[in-house]
Write a protein that holds these residues in place. Sequence first.
Motif, PDB file in Angstrom:
ATOM      1  N   ASN A 281       0.850  -1.180   0.000  1.00  0.00           N
ATOM      2  CA  ASN A 281       0.000   0.000   0.000  1.00  0.00           C
ATOM      3  C   ASN A 281       0.893   1.240   0.000  1.00  0.00           C
ATOM      4  O   ASN A 281       2.127   1.133  -0.098  1.00  0.00           O
ATOM      5  N   HIS A 282       0.313   2.400   0.116  1.00  0.00           N
ATOM      6  CA  HIS A 282       1.075   3.644   0.000  1.00  0.00           C
ATOM      7  C   HIS A 282       2.170   3.754   1.064  1.00  0.00           C
ATOM      8  O   HIS A 282       3.257   4.285   0.798  1.00  0.00           O
ATOM      9  N   ILE A 283       1.911   3.249   2.256  1.00  0.00           N
ATOM     10  CA  ILE A 283       2.825   3.426   3.387  1.00  0.00           C
ATOM     11  C   ILE A 283       3.880   2.331   3.473  1.00  0.00           C
ATOM     12  O   ILE A 283       5.021   2.578   3.882  1.00  0.00           O
ATOM     13  N   SER A 284       3.550   1.109   3.097  1.00  0.00           N
ATOM     14  CA  SER A 284       4.369  -0.049   3.450  1.00  0.00           C
ATOM     15  C   SER A 284       5.716  -0.202   2.759  1.00  0.00           C
ATOM     16  O   SER A 284       6.616  -0.818   3.341  1.00  0.00           O
ATOM     17  N   PRO A 285       5.951   0.305   1.543  1.00  0.00           N
ATOM     18  CA  PRO A 285       7.240  -0.003   0.897  1.00  0.00           C
ATOM     19  C   PRO A 285       8.468   0.392   1.716  1.00  0.00           C
ATOM     20  O   PRO A 285       9.401  -0.417   1.883  1.00  0.00           O
ATOM     21  N   ASN A 286       8.499   1.613   2.216  1.00  0.00           N
ATOM     22  CA  ASN A 286       9.672   2.037   2.985  1.00  0.00           C
ATOM     23  C   ASN A 286       9.831   1.233   4.257  1.00  0.00           C
ATOM     24  O   ASN A 286      10.953   0.911   4.666  1.00  0.00           O
ATOM     25  N   TRP A 287       8.727   0.905   4.888  1.00  0.00           N
ATOM     26  CA  TRP A 287       8.790   0.167   6.152  1.00  0.00           C
ATOM     27  C   TRP A 287       9.164  -1.297   5.961  1.00  0.00           C
ATOM     28  O   TRP A 287       9.585  -1.962   6.911  1.00  0.00           O
ATOM     29  N   ALA A 288       9.028  -1.788   4.747  1.00  0.00           N
ATOM     30  CA  ALA A 288       9.429  -3.169   4.474  1.00  0.00           C
ATOM     31  C   ALA A 288      10.938  -3.313   4.361  1.00  0.00           C
ATOM     32  O   ALA A 288      11.473  -4.423   4.507  1.00  0.00           O
ATOM     33  N   LEU A 289      11.638  -2.220   4.097  1.00  0.00           N
ATOM     34  CA  LEU A 289      13.090  -2.286   3.955  1.00  0.00           C
ATOM     35  C   LEU A 289      13.728  -2.752   5.258  1.00  0.00           C
ATOM     36  O   LEU A 289      13.391  -2.274   6.341  1.00  0.00           O
ATOM     37  N   CYS A 290      14.623  -3.691   5.146  1.00  0.00           N
ATOM     38  CA  CYS A 290      15.294  -4.337   6.283  1.00  0.00           C
ATOM     39  C   CYS A 290      14.380  -5.274   7.066  1.00  0.00           C
ATOM     40  O   CYS A 290      14.773  -5.798   8.115  1.00  0.00           O
ATOM     41  N   SER A 291      13.165  -5.509   6.575  1.00  0.00           N
ATOM     42  CA  SER A 291      12.242  -6.410   7.268  1.00  0.00           C
ATOM     43  C   SER A 291      12.398  -7.854   6.810  1.00  0.00           C
ATOM     44  O   SER A 291      11.897  -8.778   7.452  1.00  0.00           O
ATOM     45  N   GLY A 292      13.030  -8.035   5.646  1.00  0.00           N
ATOM     46  CA  GLY A 292      13.185  -9.382   5.103  1.00  0.00           C
ATOM     47  C   GLY A 292      12.068  -9.808   4.184  1.00  0.00           C
ATOM     48  O   GLY A 292      12.103 -10.911   3.629  1.00  0.00           O
ATOM     49  N   GLU A 293      11.077  -8.955   3.996  1.00  0.00           N
ATOM     50  CA  GLU A 293       9.977  -9.282   3.084  1.00  0.00           C
ATOM     51  C   GLU A 293       9.449  -8.005   2.441  1.00  0.00           C
ATOM     52  O   GLU A 293       9.409  -6.951   3.074  1.00  0.00           O
ATOM     53  N   GLY A 294       9.099  -8.116   1.168  1.00  0.00           N
ATOM     54  CA  GLY A 294       8.595  -6.951   0.455  1.00  0.00           C
ATOM     55  C   GLY A 294       9.662  -5.937   0.106  1.00  0.00           C
ATOM     56  O   GLY A 294       9.357  -4.773  -0.163  1.00  0.00           O
ATOM     57  N   GLU A 295      10.937  -6.377   0.050  1.00  0.00           N
ATOM     58  CA  GLU A 295      12.045  -5.458  -0.223  1.00  0.00           C
ATOM     59  C   GLU A 295      12.449  -5.412  -1.691  1.00  0.00           C
ATOM     60  O   GLU A 295      13.351  -4.641  -2.056  1.00  0.00           O
TER      61      GLU A 295
END
Length: 312
Positions: A281-295
Amino acid sequence: MEIISKFAETAIPSIHLRTLAAFVPILEERKAEIEKIQRKTFVYDDKRLTRNELDVYYPLNSTLTKNGKTPILVFVYGGGFNTGSRQLPEPFSMGYRMLGSFYAHRGFITIIPDYRLVPEVKFPAASEDIRDAVNWIFTNADIIGIPSISAPDVDAIFVMGHSAGDMHTKVLTLYPPVSNTVHPRLKGVVWFGGTWSFDERFRVEVATQQYYGSQVQQKEREPRALWNGLSDEQIKNLPDILLVRAEREPDMILESWEGMLLDIEKRRGQAPRAIICKGHNHISPNWALCSGEGEEWGEEVVEWMKARLALE
């Protein structure tokens, strides 16, 4: 990402805090790895007392340019023109640290500046702040460098803006009173998740009116109008442009995106490179960085930047 996929809504107010909350425990588990990246803070404008600092994230191993130096990525966060910070309070303190860490781990000195918000300022002050930060970086490479890596390469600066930060980055690129006063020749710009033209849904927002002014002024200052106001020679001389958006953006951004693709292809003679952040969604791409998924989208941005360096 499984939690994010269950959010049926795409409107930013509906998914904002829920998205951040979904990533908090994931990023907390990876905190040690994220914080391996050194971060230093500098003042880039000593004429102001607030919102005049930037954070520099240093790679452990640099991606080297042809000059044997370290390329630079400047990230401009969003927040609807009236919110946002380079360092967020608990429990969200991993943002934007995770973004700085992600790109630093891939060899880029990553820099995140603060900028002024409404109601303190109006158009184009936020973009002028980003310009001032970029110009400060350009003239202070010796100050921000550290002994353990190759020196910052001010001939290899990329700027990526997300959401409202995308809007400020477009002004930095397309509005001559600002773009003509950026000292370095930018290697590339990444326009991520912002609108291209203003419709009624955007114009009536209080922060939009505070920043862009009346509806007449908004129409004159929207990115599409700035683009159309440039000569063919000015369009030709723009830095390389990468477009990025989430798969599940709000309707206004999706509709605006199609017009942007057509406008750029018409003036530049070829379709722009575009990345769709799958499942986001609009918010999630940056927050996925370093999460191990959606990067994956982030890796594609890195590949695009490295390809620009290879063309030197």
